[in-house]
Design a protein around this motif. Structure first.
Motif, mmCIF file in Angstrom:
data_model
loop_
_atom_site.group_PDB
_atom_site.id
_atom_site.type_symbol
_atom_site.label_atom_id
_atom_site.label_comp_id
_atom_site.label_asym_id
_atom_site.label_seq_id
_atom_site.Cartn_x
_atom_site.Cartn_y
_atom_site.Cartn_z
ATOM 1 N N LEU A 34 -53.645 -30.575 -51.743
ATOM 2 C CA LEU A 34 -54.721 -32.491 -52.067
ATOM 3 C C LEU A 34 -53.918 -32.981 -53.611
ATOM 4 O O LEU A 34 -53.615 -34.676 -53.832
ATOM 5 C CB LEU A 34 -55.614 -32.798 -51.680
ATOM 6 N N THR A 35 -54.382 -32.516 -54.275
ATOM 7 C CA THR A 35 -54.342 -32.840 -56.620
ATOM 8 C C THR A 35 -52.980 -32.870 -56.088
ATOM 9 O O THR A 35 -52.793 -33.438 -56.363
ATOM 10 C CB THR A 35 -54.567 -31.675 -56.549
ATOM 11 N N GLU A 36 -52.414 -31.176 -55.627
ATOM 12 C CA GLU A 36 -51.332 -31.798 -56.406
ATOM 13 C C GLU A 36 -49.740 -33.155 -55.068
ATOM 14 O O GLU A 36 -49.365 -33.471 -55.928
ATOM 15 C CB GLU A 36 -50.204 -30.361 -55.864
ATOM 16 N N LYS A 37 -50.294 -32.909 -53.994
ATOM 17 C CA LYS A 37 -49.746 -34.082 -53.192
ATOM 18 C C LYS A 37 -50.079 -35.353 -54.393
ATOM 19 O O LYS A 37 -48.824 -36.353 -54.415
ATOM 20 C CB LYS A 37 -50.361 -33.664 -52.050
ATOM 21 N N LEU A 38 -51.037 -34.910 -55.109
ATOM 22 C CA LEU A 38 -51.514 -37.382 -55.520
ATOM 23 C C LEU A 38 -51.052 -37.403 -56.904
ATOM 24 O O LEU A 38 -50.140 -38.369 -57.250
ATOM 25 C CB LEU A 38 -53.006 -36.720 -55.433
ATOM 26 N N ILE A 39 -50.677 -36.153 -57.134
ATOM 27 C CA ILE A 39 -50.683 -36.206 -58.426
ATOM 28 C C ILE A 39 -48.648 -36.629 -58.271
ATOM 29 O O ILE A 39 -48.446 -38.057 -59.128
ATOM 30 C CB ILE A 39 -50.383 -34.430 -59.241
ATOM 31 N N LYS A 40 -48.174 -35.959 -57.782
ATOM 32 C CA LYS A 40 -47.310 -35.978 -57.086
ATOM 33 C C LYS A 40 -46.351 -37.994 -56.486
ATOM 34 O O LYS A 40 -45.935 -38.996 -56.715
ATOM 35 C CB LYS A 40 -46.359 -36.020 -55.763
#
Ligand SMILES: Cc1ncc(COP(=O)(O)O)c(C=O)c1O
Length: 389
Positions: free
Chosen positions: A113-119
Motif C-alpha cells: 500500500l505504501t509503495e503504491k501510494l508513493i507511486k
C-alpha cells in the motif's frame, strides 16, 4: 453422505420467537425493530450511528456514496476479497484498483500500500477511498492505514463483513476509530445473521444521515421544502436525491436483535474451534492461520495453506477429494482482478503476486459455532488422509 458445510447459521427458539413476534405485529418493515437492531449494534461495537440495510453490498455502496465517490474517482481495495468490495465502487462510476495482500495475514499489505501510494502521488493518481477488508475476521492494521490516510488524504471504509465481534488493539472492530465508515454483513454464513442483511456504522452524523436518505429512495419525511409546493397541497414526503430501496425489514432485524445477544458465545466458540484446529493441523504439511498480536479474530473463516512442495497433490485435487469425502471446503477468494469481468478491464493475470501465491494453495475448511468436536476431528482426519494418500 452428509456433507459437513464450510459454514452454517445457528438459529434457536429465541430467534424464532423474535421473528414470529414481528410477524404478528403491525409492521413487517419500517417499524421499531430496525432502529432497535441498529442501537444493539452501535452499543456493541462502540460507533455512534448505524444504518441497517438489506446486505453488506448495499452498505458498501451507500458508504461510497456518502463519502462522495463519483465518476472517475479512484478507489482501492484488497486483491483478495469478495467481489462486492470492489463492485460497489464501480456502481458509483469509480475506477477500481487492487493492493496486494500481506502473505501472513492475507489482509491488505501495508508495504504494498505504501509503495503504491508513493507511486500514485508522483503520477497524480492517489485514491479518494481505500476499502481495507478484514479477511477471515482478523482486522487489518488500521492504525497504520489511518496514518497513511492522513498523509495521502484518502478516506477509509472498513469492509468488516467478516469481522463483527473481532477486536483490534483490544477494542471492537466497528468503533470507527481509524475509519470513516465500517460495514458488516449478516448473511447466514457470517458471525450473526439476519438472513440477508448488512449495516454501515460511523461516528460522523452527516455520513449517517446521507446513508439513511439513500437507503430509502432519497426520500425525506421530516424536512419538507415548501418552496416548490402550492399552498393548498399536502406534502408529507419529498424525494430530494436519487436513492435506492436498500431497507432492512423488521423481520430481518428481529433475527438480528436476537442473534446479537449470543454474539460473544458465537465468537468464543469459533475461537475454540480455531484453537483445536491450530493444534491438530500444525502436525500436517500445511500452514494454519497466522494471527497478529494486536488482533482478536472473529474467525469467520479458517483458511489453511497447503505446503505444495511437501505433498504430491495440487490444490485442485485436494479440494475435489475433500468434497468427495464429505468435507465442503471452499475458496476465499479468487483474486478479484482474475474474474472475467475484471480481466476485461485490462488487469494482468499476475497483477498481485502474493494474491496469486495465496490463490494457488489456500483453502477454507469448515468453521461455524455448532461444529462439534467430533466433526472437527472428522475434518482433520480427512485432511490428513487426503494429504498423505
Ligand atoms: C468481504 C466481503 N465483503 C462484502 C460481502 C458482501 O456481503 P453481502 O452478501 O451481505 O452483500 C461479502 C460477502 O460474502 C464479503 O465476504
Amino acid at each position: 453422505m452428509n456433507l459437513i458445510p464450510y459454514a452454517r447459521q445457528d438459529i434457536n427458539q429465541a430467534d424464532i420467537d423474535e421473528v414470529v413476534a414481528v410477524l404478528r405485529s403491525d409492521y413487517l418493515t419500517q417499524g421499531p425493530v430496525v432502529p432497535a437492531f441498529e442501537k444493539a449494534v452501535t452499543d456493541y461495537c462502540g460507533a455512534k450511528f448505524a444504518v441497517a440495510v438489506n446486505s453488506a453490498t448495499s452498505a458498501l455502496h451507500l458508504a461510497c456514496l456518502a463519502l462522495g465517490v463519483a465518476k472517475n474517482d479512484i478507489v482501492w481495495t484488497s486483491a483478495i476479497t469478495f467481489a462486492a468490495s470492489a463492485n460497489t465502487a464501480l456502481y458509483c462510476g469509480a475506477i477500481i484498483d487492487f493492493v496486494d495482500i500481506d502473505p501472513k495475514s492475507y489482509n491488505i499489505s501495508i508495504e504494498h500500500l505504501t509503495e503504491k501510494l508513493i507511486k500514485a502521488e508522483k503520477t497524480g493518481s492517489l485514491p479518494k477511498i481505500l476499502i481495507p477488508v478484514h479477511m477471515c475476521g482478523q482486522s487489518c492494521d488500521m492504525a497504520k492505514i489511518y496514518q497513511l490516510s492522513l498523509k495521502y488524504g484518502f478516506k477509509i471504509i472498513e469492509d468488516a463483513s467478516h469481522a463483527i465481534g473481532a477486536k483490534y488493539k483490544h477494542e471492537f472492530v466497528g468503533n470507527c476509530k481509524y475509519s470513516d465508515i465500517t460495514v458488516f454483513s449478516f448473511h447466514p454464513v457470517k458471525i450473526i445473521t439476519t438472513g440477508e442483511g448488512g449495516m454501515a456504522v460511523t461516528n460522523n452524523p452527516c455520513f449517517a444521515e446521507r446513508m439513511q436518505l439513500l437507503r430509502s429512495h432519497g426520500i425525506q419525511k421530516d424536512l419538507v421544502d415548501t418552496t416548490l409546493c402550492r399552498a393548498e397541497e399536502v406534502w408529507n414526503y419529498q424525494q430530494v436525491v436519487l436513492g435506492f430501496n436498500y431497507r432492512m425489514t423488521d423481520i430481518q432485524a428481529a433475527l438480528g436483535v436476537s442473534q446479537i445477544k449470543r454474539i460473544d458465545k458465537f465468537v468464543s466458540d469459533r475461537r475454540e474451534i480455531a484453537k483445536n484446529y491450530d493444534l491438530e493441523l500444525s502436525k500436517l504439511p500445511l500452514l494454519t492461520p497466522w494471527q497478529n498480536e494486536s488482533c482478536d479474530s472473529s474467525y469467520h473463516l479458517y483458511v489453511i495453506r497447503l505446503e505444495l512442495e511437501k505433498i504430491k497433490k495440487k490444490k485442485r485435487q485436494f479440494y475435489d477429494e475433500l468434497i468427495a469425502k464429505g468435507i465442503q471446503v471452499n475458496y476465499h477468494y479468487i483474486p478479484v482482478y482474475r474474474h472475467p469481468y475484471y480481466q476485461k478491464m485490462g488487469f494482468s493475470i499476475d497483477y498481485c503476486p502474493e494474491a496469486e501465491n495465496y490463490f494457488l494453495d489456500a483453502i477454507s475448511i469448515p468453521m461455524y459455532p455448532t461444529l462439534s468436536e467430533n466433526l472437527q476431528k472428522n475434518v482433520v482426519r480427512v485432511i490428513d488422509e487426503v494429504l498423505s494418500s
